[in-house]
Design a protein around this motif. Structure first.
Motif, PDB file in Angstrom:
ATOM      1  N   UNK A  99      31.544 126.352  68.994  1.00  0.00           N
ATOM      2  CA  UNK A  99      32.127 127.358  69.881  1.00  0.00           C
ATOM      3  C   UNK A  99      32.728 126.750  71.143  1.00  0.00           C
ATOM      4  N   UNK A 100      32.448 125.500  71.412  1.00  0.00           N
ATOM      5  CA  UNK A 100      33.062 124.891  72.590  1.00  0.00           C
ATOM      6  C   UNK A 100      34.491 124.450  72.276  1.00  0.00           C
ATOM      7  N   UNK A 101      34.788 124.365  70.982  1.00  0.00           N
ATOM      8  CA  UNK A 101      36.123 123.944  70.549  1.00  0.00           C
ATOM      9  C   UNK A 101      37.057 125.139  70.561  1.00  0.00           C
ATOM     10  N   UNK A 102      38.208 124.992  71.211  1.00  0.00           N
ATOM     11  CA  UNK A 102      39.176 126.090  71.181  1.00  0.00           C
ATOM     12  C   UNK A 102      39.716 126.275  69.773  1.00  0.00           C
ATOM     13  N   UNK A 103      40.094 127.505  69.450  1.00  0.00           N
ATOM     14  CA  UNK A 103      40.784 127.717  68.183  1.00  0.00           C
ATOM     15  C   UNK A 103      42.136 127.031  68.289  1.00  0.00           C
ATOM     16  N   UNK A 104      42.654 126.635  67.155  1.00  0.00           N
ATOM     17  CA  UNK A 104      43.935 125.937  67.181  1.00  0.00           C
ATOM     18  C   UNK A 104      44.958 126.784  66.440  1.00  0.00           C
TER      19      UNK A 104
END
Lengths: 376, 330, 356
Positions: C279-284
C-alpha cells in the motif's frame, strides 16, 4: 497526468496532527426512511432502516474506508454526514461543532470544510456551466475572494487535479469520465476542505482511469492533509486508499480497524466472506480460504433480529438471534480493532483446508463432482 | 389491486364533484338572466318572478347547487304542485329552451356520439399503432418516411377541410357513398355503417399522425432495451420479438393517451366533424347550448364530458395494471 | 449467378477447434465516420474450456460477443471474417439459420439481469419460452424443464418462483434465472457478457463459481467478457486482451498474467490495487483515455498511452502496426508489441516488483 502540482503551501503538513483529535465524530447515527400506505390518509407501515446506529470517527488527515454491499447503508451514511439527508437519530460532530440538526442556512461554514465527491461524473456536473463556473461557484457562494482572483484560483485548482487550466471555458460534455471526476474533485477542493466524503468516486470509471483518480485523491490526502471518508464497494481500492476501514452490513458496522487488522486479521465472519469473494489476479492467492455465502443481502425493511448477519452465517447459534453482539475489541485484537460477533473467526485469511459453501446449488454440484471423482 | 381500484374511484368521484361545483358557479354567475330568456317576448314582471321561482333561481347560489346535487341522486321536481315537471334521477336540470330534462337531451345525442367516437377510435388506434410499428422496425427506410410523412400530412389538414373534400369527391361527384347521416344501429346496421364512414375517416385522419408517431418513438425506445436483445438471443422469430416482447412494452404510453383522447371524443371533442356532417352528437349539443345560453345544457354537457374523461383515466389505470405486473403487484 | 458459399474457410484449412474465430471484423458506418468496433479478431476455443475477453469500454469485447450470436444481422453493422462453430460457419448464415442456433447451440448471459429480463412476463415463462422455441414439446413439459433449471441454479422454491416477475427477484437471483434461461437448451457455447458486474462481491463469487461448476457438468465452451482481470484469473483458461477493437495479447491465463508481453496488459495489472499489494506503492495508471474507434492512432493503437514507445528505435510504434508474434517458449501466447524480448523482460521485472 497523475502528478499534483503547486500543492505546497496550501495547508500545513498533516503528519503531526493525523493521529490527533477526531475531525468527525458520529455517534448512534440512524436514518429510517418511512414506508407509507393507505387509501386516503397515508400512514407509516414500516421503515427502511438504511442506517441503524453507527459510531465512528475520522481523525484529521486520515482516510476511513467504508465498505459493504449494496443496501448496507454506506452511501446513506455519506449523505447524513454531509447533511444532504436529515438523520433520524444520533449525533454528527464535525470540527468540534454539533451539525446533526443544524439548519441548512447555517451550514455554510461547516460546508466549506466538508465537501463531497459523487459516483457519477456524468450527472453531478451541470452541463450548462463551464468548468470554470463549476469550480468557482462554491467560492462565490461562500464569499471567498482569493487574492489572485476567482479565475486564477480556479485555473490553479484545475492544474492541481491534472487538467489543463486553459480548458477553463469548456463544458463538461467535452471531457471524458475520468476528467469529469477530476472536475468534481477540483470543485470540492475550491473551499480548502478538511474532510472530503467520497461516495464511490471511481466505480464508474475504466480500470486504467480508476488508478489515475485514486492517485490524485491520495496526493490530496497526503500533501494537503485532507481527511477522507472513502465509501466504496471495491475492497482492494479501499485497502489501498484507507488507513482504517469499517465494514458495514445492513445499516450497522460489523467490524472496524486499521488496514492490517481488517484485511489480514479479520474476525467477523462477514469480513472473511467478503475478502474471500474478491477475485484475485495475483498469482499465489490460491491459498486463501474459500467462503461462498447463500443468497443475497436481506431487506433492510425487516432486518434479522440479534446479529443481522446470522441468516447467512455458518457459525450462527441461538444466541445470535436473541442477542445483538456489541461492537467491541475482542481478545487478541489490536488497538482500535472492534468486532461485533458472538463467535468470531480465527484472525487469518489463509485456507482452512475445507471450503465453506453455503450456496445449495454450488454445494450440490460440487458434491456430485466429488463423488464422481472418487468413484472413477 | 382492489384497494387501488377503490382509491381511484373515490378520487374520481371527488374530482367530478369539484368539476360540477366549478362549472355550476361559473355558468350561473354569468350576468345574463335565464329566466328572462325563458320568459320570451310577452313577458311581464310577474311572469318573470314566477319563472324565477319555478326554476329555483330565487334561491341562493349555494342552495341552488345543493338542489342540483340532490337532483343527481334522487331526482327533482320543477314548478309548483299545479304545474310541476318531474325530472328523475340522475337529474342534470331542465333545459331553459325546450323544457325537457337535460339528461334526456344528452341521452338522445349519446348513440350518435358513441358511434362516431368508438368507430373512429378503433380505426385510428389499430392503424396508428400498425403504422408506428412498421415505421419503427424500418427506421430510416422508405416505409418509415412514408408512414410518418403521410400521417403528418393528414394532421396538417383541418378536419372540416378533409370532411368537405371527401364529401364532395365521394358523395357528390362519384356517388360512392350516401350522404353522411346518423342512423341508429338497431334501425339499419348497413346505413349506420355507410353513413358514418366519412365522419370516421375525417377523425382518423386527424388522430392518425399522433398515434403513428407515438407508437414509433415508443417502439424505438423499447426495441433498444436489453430484454429485446435477450429475446433475440433466445432465438425467437422477429415477429415474436416485435409483437410479444416489443409492442407489449411499448403500448403503455399509448394506452394513456388513448384513454384521454377517447374520453374527450365521447365528451364531444369531435364537434367540428359533427357540425360538418350534421351529426347530432354531444359536441354539437354543447355548441348549440352555448349559442342559446342554455345554461343547464352547458352544465350537463360539461359534466358529461368530464365524467367520461375521468372514467377513461380510471380504465387506463386498470389496463396499466393488466399490462404491467409491476403496477399490479405494488 | 448465386454465389456459392464454400464450406471451407478462406485459406482452405478445415477448422479443427470447436470454436474458431478468424479475422472477425465488425464495422459500423456512422455520420462521423466508420467505427471499427472489432477489427481483425481471431481466437479458438475447445469444449469444456473458458476464454476470458478483457478490455476497457470501447475495446470491442461486447460487440465481438454479439457477432458470435449473429445479432448484428439486419443492422447497419458490416460483419466480415469467419466464425466456425463445430464445423459450421456462422457469419454467412442466413438470419433464419442463425436463429435456430441462437439460444440452443449458442446462448448468452447479459450484464444487468434486471434490464435483460422482460419486466412484463414471469421469470419462469421467459425460460420456458426459450425452451419452446427450440423444442417440440408441450407447454407443461417446457414448464417442468424450466422449474428443473431454476432448481439447478439454486433458486429456492422453484415452483413458486416460476410465476414471479423479475422485479420480485433479488439481483443475484435474477442473474441465476438468466443463467437458467441460457442453459435451458444445453448450449455448447455459452457467452457471458460482464455477468457479475452489476452484482455484489459475495454474490459475484457465487455466480462465477456457479458458471464454472455448471460448465463442468454441461461440458460447454464458455466465453466470459469482462473488464476485471480478477474475474478472468478466477475462471478462465485463456485470455484475450483487446484494445481499440484489436487483439493485443492472447494466451493461457498463466502466460498472460504471469508473463505479460504487452505494455497495455502490464498497465492494467498495475492500475489495479490487489488485496495483497504494497500500500505504500502508488498505483501506476495508464495515462490518457481509451482511443476513439473512428480515428485509431497510427502504428500501434496504444502508442499515445504507452510509457515505453521511446525504447523502440525509429518511431516504429507510431508508423508501423505491430504484428501478433508468438512468444518464445509458449505454444499459444502471442502479443503485438515492437519491444524486443530484453526490453520486455526488463520492464516486466520492475512491474512485478511494483505489484508485489
Amino acid at each position: 497526468m497523475s502528478t499534483t502540482k503547486s500543492i505546497a503551501g496550501q495547508r500545513p503538513a498533516p503528519a503531526a496532527e493525523s493521529s490527533g483529535e477526531n475531525l468527525l465524530e458520529v455517534t448512534g447515527l440512524e436514518k429510517h426512511f418511512p414506508i407509507r400506505q393507505g387509501i386516503v390518509f397515508q400512514r407509516q407501515v414500516g421503515a427502511v432502516r438504511a442506517v441503524d446506529g453507527l459510531d465512528f470517527a475520522v481523525r484529521a488527515g486520515e482516510s476511513l474506508g467504508l465498505v459493504g454491499e449494496s443496501g448496507c447503508g454506506k452511501s446513506t451514511t455519506g449523505r447524513l454526514v454531509t447533511r444532504l439527508l436529515e438523520p433520524t437519530a444520533g449525533k454528527v460532530v464535525f470540527d468540534g461543532e454539533d451539525i446533526t440538526h443544524k439548519p441548512v442556512v447555517k451550514m455554510r461554514e461547516a460546508r466549506q470544510n466538508l465537501q463531497m465527491i459523487f459516483q457519477d461524473p456524468y450527472s453531478s456536473l451541470n452541463p450548462r456551466h463551464t468548468v470554470g463556473t463549476i469550480v468557482e461557484t462554491p467560492m462565490r457562494l461562500n464569499g471567498i475572494n482569493p487574492p489572485q482572483g476567482h479565475k486564477r484560483r480556479a485555473q490553479e485548482l484545475l492544474e492541481i487535479v491534472g487538467l489543463n487550466p486553459e480548458h477553463y471555458n469548456r463544458y463538461p460534455n467535452e471531457f471524458s469520465g475520468g476528467q469529469r471526476q477530476r472536475i468534481g474533485v477540483a470543485r470540492a477542493l475550491a473551499l480548502k476542505p478538511k474532510l472530503i466524503v467520497a461516495d464511490e468516486p471511481v466505480s464508474a470509471l475504466d480500470v486504467s482511469i480508476q488508478a489515475q483518480v485514486v492517485n490524485l485523491l491520495q496526493d490530496l490526502q497526503r500533501e494537503m492533509g485532507i481527511a477522507f471518508l472513502f465509501i466504496a464497494h471495491d475492497l482492494a481500492v479501499v485497502r489501498h486508499f484507507s488507513e482504517r476501514v469499517a465494514v458495514m452490513y445492513l445499516g450497522k458496522i460489523v467490524e472496524v480497524g486499521d488496514r492490517t487488522a481488517i484485511y489480514e486479521r479479520p474476525r467477523h465472519p462477514y469480513t472473511h466472506a467478503l475478502l474471500s469473494s474478491v477475485p484475485e489476479v495475483v498469482p499465489g492467492s490460491e491459498n486463501r480460504e474459500r467462503i461462498r455465502l447463500a443468497g443475497d443481502v436481506p431487506s433492510p425493511i425487516n432486518p434479522p433480529s440479534g446479529c443481522r448477519f446470522r441468516t447467512r452465517c455458518w457459525k450462527a447459534q441461538d444466541k445470535c438471534a436473541t442477542e445483538e453482539p456489541p461492537l467491541v475489541r475482542l481478545e487478541g485484537n489490536g488497538d482500535g480493532h472492534l468486532t461485533a460477533c458472538h463467535f468470531p473467526e480465527e484472525p487469518t485469511i489463509a485456507s482452512r483446508g475445507e471450503d465453506i459453501v453455503l450456496d445449495p446449488a454450488l454445494a450440490a454440484l460440487e458434491e456430485a463432482r466429488r463423488q464422481s471423482d472418487t468413484g472413477v | 389491486m382492489f384497494r387501488y381500484l377503490i382509491r381511484r374511484l373515490l378520487a374520481a368521484a371527488v374530482i367530478l364533484v369539484v368539476i360540477s361545483m366549478v362549472t355550476f358557479f361559473i355558468f350561473f354567475a354569468l350576468p345574463n338572466d335565464p329566466a328572462l330568456l325563458a320568459c320570451g317576448k310577452t313577458c311581464s314582471p310577474n311572469r318573470l318572478l314566477e319563472i324565477r321561482h319555478s326554476l329555483g333561481l330565487d334561491k341562493s347560489l349555494a342552495m341552488q347547487y345543493w338542489e342540483f346535487f340532490k337532483g343527481l341522486f334522487i331526482g327533482r321536481n320543477y314548478g309548483d304542485q299545479s304545474v310541476s315537471i318531474h325530472c328523475s334521477a340522475p337529474c342534470l336540470g331542465m333545459s331553459f329552451q325546450t323544457d325537457t330534462p337535460v339528461m334526456t337531451t344528452l341521452l338522445g345525442a349519446f348513440p350518435a356520439d358513441l358511434s362516431l367516437a368508438l368507430g373512429s377510435a378503433v380505426i385510428f388506434l389499430i392503424l396508428g399503432v400498425g403504422l408506428g410499428v412498421i415505421a419503427a422496425i424500418r427506421k430510416g427506410r422508405f416505409a418509415d418516411k412514408f408512414a410518418v410523412g403521410a400521417a403528418l400530412f393528414g394532421v396538417s389538414l383541418q378536419s372540416y377541410f378533409v370532411g368537405l373534400i371527401l364529401m364532395w369527391a365521394l358523395v357528390d361527384k362519384w356517388n360512392l357513398l350516401p350522404s353522411p347521416n346518423y342512423t341508429s344501429l338497431t334501425d339499419d346496421p348497413g346505413q349506420w355503417f355507410t353513413g358514418l364512414i366519412l365522419p370516421w375517416v375525417t377523425l382518423v385522419v386527424l388522430y392518425l399522425a399522433l398515434y403513428t408517431r407515438l407508437t414509433r418513438s415508443s417502439m424505438l425506445e423499447v426495441m433498444g432495451e436489453d430484454y429485446i436483445r435477450t429475446a433475440r438471443a433466445k432465438g425467437l422469430s422477429s415477429r415474436t420479438v416485435i409483437f410479444k416482447h416489443g409492442l407489449r412494452a411499448a403500448i403503455t404510453p399509448i394506452v394513456t393517451i388513448f384513454g384521454m383522447d377517447f374520453g374527450a371524443l365521447i365528451g364531444g371533442s369531435a364537434v367540428i366533424t359533427e357540425s360538418v356532417f350534421g351529426i347530432n352528437g354531444i359536441g354539437k349539443l354543447a355548441v348549440d347550448s352555448v349559442t342559446n345560453s342554455d345554461e343547464p345544457v352547458i352544465l350537463g354537457t360539461t359534466l358529461f364530458a368530464a365524467a367520461f374523461i375521468v372514467l377513461a383515466n380510471v380504465v387506463v389505470d386498470l389496463v396499466y395494471g393488466l399490462i404491467d405486473p409491476r403496477v399490479r403487484l405494488s | 449467378m448465386a454465389l456459392e458459399i464454400s464450406p471451407q474457410s478462406a485459406d482452405g484449412s478445415t477448422p479443427s477447434s470447436f470454436l474458431d474465430v478468424r479475422d472477425l471484423r465488425v464495422h459500423f458506418p456512422t455520420e462521423d465516420g466508420l467505427v471499427k468496433s472489432v477489427d481483425g479478431v481471431s481466437f479458438t476455443l475447445e469444449k469444456g474450456k473458458t476464454l476470458g475477453i478483457v478490455g476497457e469500454s470501447g475495446s470491442g469485447k461486447s460487440v465481438t460477443s454479439l457477432a458470435l450470436l449473429g445479432l448484428h444481422k439486419n443492422s447497419r453493422a458490416r460483419v466480415s471474417g469467419e466464425v466456425w462453430l463445430d464445423g459450421q460457419e456462422l457469419v454467412n448464415l442466413s438470419e433464419g439459420e442463425m436463429r435456430s442456433l441462437r439460444g440452443s447451440k449458442v446462448s448468452m448471459i447479459f450484464q444487468d439481469p434486471l434490464s435483460a429480463l422482460h419486466p412484463f412476463y414471469s421469470v419462469g415463462s421467459q425460460i420456458a419460452e426459450a425452451y419452446l422455441v427450440h423444442h417440440k414439446v408441450s407447454k407443461k413439459e417446457a414448464r417442468e424443464r424450466s422449474v428443473e433449471m431454476l432448481k439447478r441454479v439454486g433458486i429456492p422454491q422453484p415452483e413458486r418462483r416460476y410465476r414471479d416477475y423479475p422485479h420480485q427477484f433479488s439481483g443475484g437471483m435474477r442473474q441465476r434465472a438468466m443463467i437458467a434461461m441460457s442453459l435451458v437448451c444445453d448450449p455448447e457455447l455459452l457467452i457471458a457478457d460482464e455477468p457479475t458486474t452489476a452484482l455484489d462481491v459475495t454474490v459475484q463469487a457465487q455466480i462465477l463459481d456457479l458458471i464454472r461448476d455448471l460448465q463442468e457438468e454441461f461440458g460447454s465452451a464458455v466465453i466470459i467478457i469482462t473488464h476485471d482481470l480478477g474475474v478472468v484469473a478466477e475462471i478462465s483458461d485463456d485470455i484475450l486482451v483487446m484494445y481499440g477493437g484489436r487483439r493485443v495479447e492472447y494466451g493461457t491465463v498463466q502466460d498472460v498474467l504471469e508473463h505479460q508481453e504487452h505494455p497495455y496488459t502490464w498497465g492494467l495489472m498495475q492500475s489495479m490495487p490487489h488485496l495483497s499489494g504494497d500500500v505504500t506503492q502508488r498505483l501506476n495508471p495508464i495515462k490518457g483515455s481509451p482511443p476513439s474507434l473512428i480515428n485509431l492512432p497510427g502504428g500501434c493503437a496504444f502508442n499515445p498511452r504507452c510509457e515505453f514507445r521511446d525504447r523502440v528505435p525509429g518511431d516504429r510504434c507510431l508508423t508501423e502496426r505491430p504484428e501478433l508474434l508468438p512468444v518464445l517458449g509458449s505454444d499459444k501466447h502471442i502479443a503485438a508489441c515492437h519491444l524486443d524480448a530484453d526490453g520486455k523482460a526488463e520492464i516486466r521485472g520492475t512491474a512485478d516488483k511494483a505489484v508485489k
